[in-house]
Each structure stands twice: as structure tokens, then as C-alpha cells.
Design a protein around this motif. Structure first.
Motif, PDB file in Angstrom:
ATOM      1  N   UNK A 248       7.229  -7.625   4.108  1.00  0.00           N
ATOM      2  CA  UNK A 248       6.878  -8.419   2.932  1.00  0.00           C
ATOM      3  C   UNK A 248       5.387  -8.335   2.620  1.00  0.00           C
ATOM      4  N   UNK A 249       4.636  -7.685   3.493  1.00  0.00           N
ATOM      5  CA  UNK A 249       3.200  -7.534   3.264  1.00  0.00           C
ATOM      6  C   UNK A 249       2.941  -6.772   1.979  1.00  0.00           C
ATOM      7  N   UNK A 250       2.164  -7.366   1.071  1.00  0.00           N
ATOM      8  CA  UNK A 250       1.904  -6.760  -0.227  1.00  0.00           C
ATOM      9  C   UNK A 250       0.944  -7.635  -1.015  1.00  0.00           C
TER      10      UNK A 250
ATOM     11  N   UNK B 169       0.827  -1.212   0.000  1.00  0.00           N
ATOM     12  CA  UNK B 169       0.000   0.000   0.000  1.00  0.00           C
ATOM     13  C   UNK B 169       0.860   1.259   0.000  1.00  0.00           C
ATOM     14  N   UNK B 170       0.562   2.163  -0.907  1.00  0.00           N
ATOM     15  CA  UNK B 170       1.276   3.419  -0.977  1.00  0.00           C
ATOM     16  C   UNK B 170       2.643   3.347  -1.618  1.00  0.00           C
ATOM     17  N   UNK B 171       3.015   2.171  -2.133  1.00  0.00           N
ATOM     18  CA  UNK B 171       4.329   2.017  -2.746  1.00  0.00           C
ATOM     19  C   UNK B 171       4.178   1.572  -4.191  1.00  0.00           C
TER      20      UNK B 171
END
Length: 125
Positions: free
Chosen positions: A91-93, A41-43
Motif C-alpha cells: 500500500x506504500x504510495x 514508485x515506478x508504477x
């Protein structure tokens, strides 16, 4: 055309392992190069790991030594995997598999033009 369908995401604890799968079907000439990408998020979306037609692999620095990409060629599909170990909260994505036809190399992240819908990985501390 190529259809890519991911599976295997989920919510895990830091330090756990998870294996993502991606089934490719259709015109498999377009799957010479395959890769996993992720977007937090946001990346911006970033390339995580790739595999070339000869089994050669490459990894982004943040996942080296922890993630392993592999693939299995079946008669009418190609199965791509991402084994993720020692997972970290960062690593959350959303993880997506991607592919492109052979064009001399597989290490140009911007050449990937076939995409799956993605599978969410959430790592909690």
C-alpha cells in the motif's frame, strides 16, 4: 476551479491503520465525484476508491474490505476521507484526492481532472 489539500499520510507498520483527509474548496459543483488515487514508485497511478454524489462507493480490488471512503459536506468545503486498515507494504504510495463535476457517473478514473498535491503513505513490514 477547485482546490484540494490532503493530509494524514505517514509511516506505519504493516497491520496498522491510517486515515487520510482531503479538504475541497472553491467551485464545489466540480466535486460531485471524488476519489482517492495512489502512485507507487515506478508504477502507474491507480484509482483506489471513489464516492458519488449519493454516497455510493466503489473500490479497487486490492483494497476492498480494508479501505473505506467517506465524505462530509460542509457549508463551503467538502471533506473527503480514506480510512485505511490492515495496511500492507504494497500500500506504500503517494495518495492523492481528485474530483470532477457530475457527468453521469463517477467510475471513469480518467475523468478526474482536479487533483491535490498528494500525501505519502509508507508501510513497513
Amino acid at each position: 476551479q477547485v482546490q484540494l489539500v490532503e493530509s494524514g499520510g505517514g509511516s506505519v507498520q504493516a497491520g496498522d491503520s491510517l486515515r487520510l483527509s482531503c479538504e475541497a474548496s472553491g467551485d464545489l459543483h466540480n466535486t460531485a465525484c471524488m476519489a482517492w488515487f495512489r502512485q507507487a514508485p515506478g508504477k502507474e497511478r491507480e484509482g483506489v476508491a471513489l464516492i458519488d454524489p449519493y454516497g455510493g462507493t466503489d473500490y479497487a480490488d486490492p483494497v476492498k474490505g480494508r479501505f473505506t471512503i467517506s465524505k462530509r459536506n460542509a457549508k463551503s468545503t467538502v471533506d473527503l476521507y480514506l480510512q485505511m486498515s490492515t495496511l500492507k507494504p504494497e500500500d506504500t504510495a503517494m495518495y492523492s484526492c481528485a474530483a470532477h463535476k457530475w457527468a453521469g457517473s463517477c467510475d471513469r478514473w480518467d475523468w478526474y481532472n482536479y487533483w491535490g498535491q498528494g500525501t505519502q503513505v509508507t508501510v513497513s513490514s
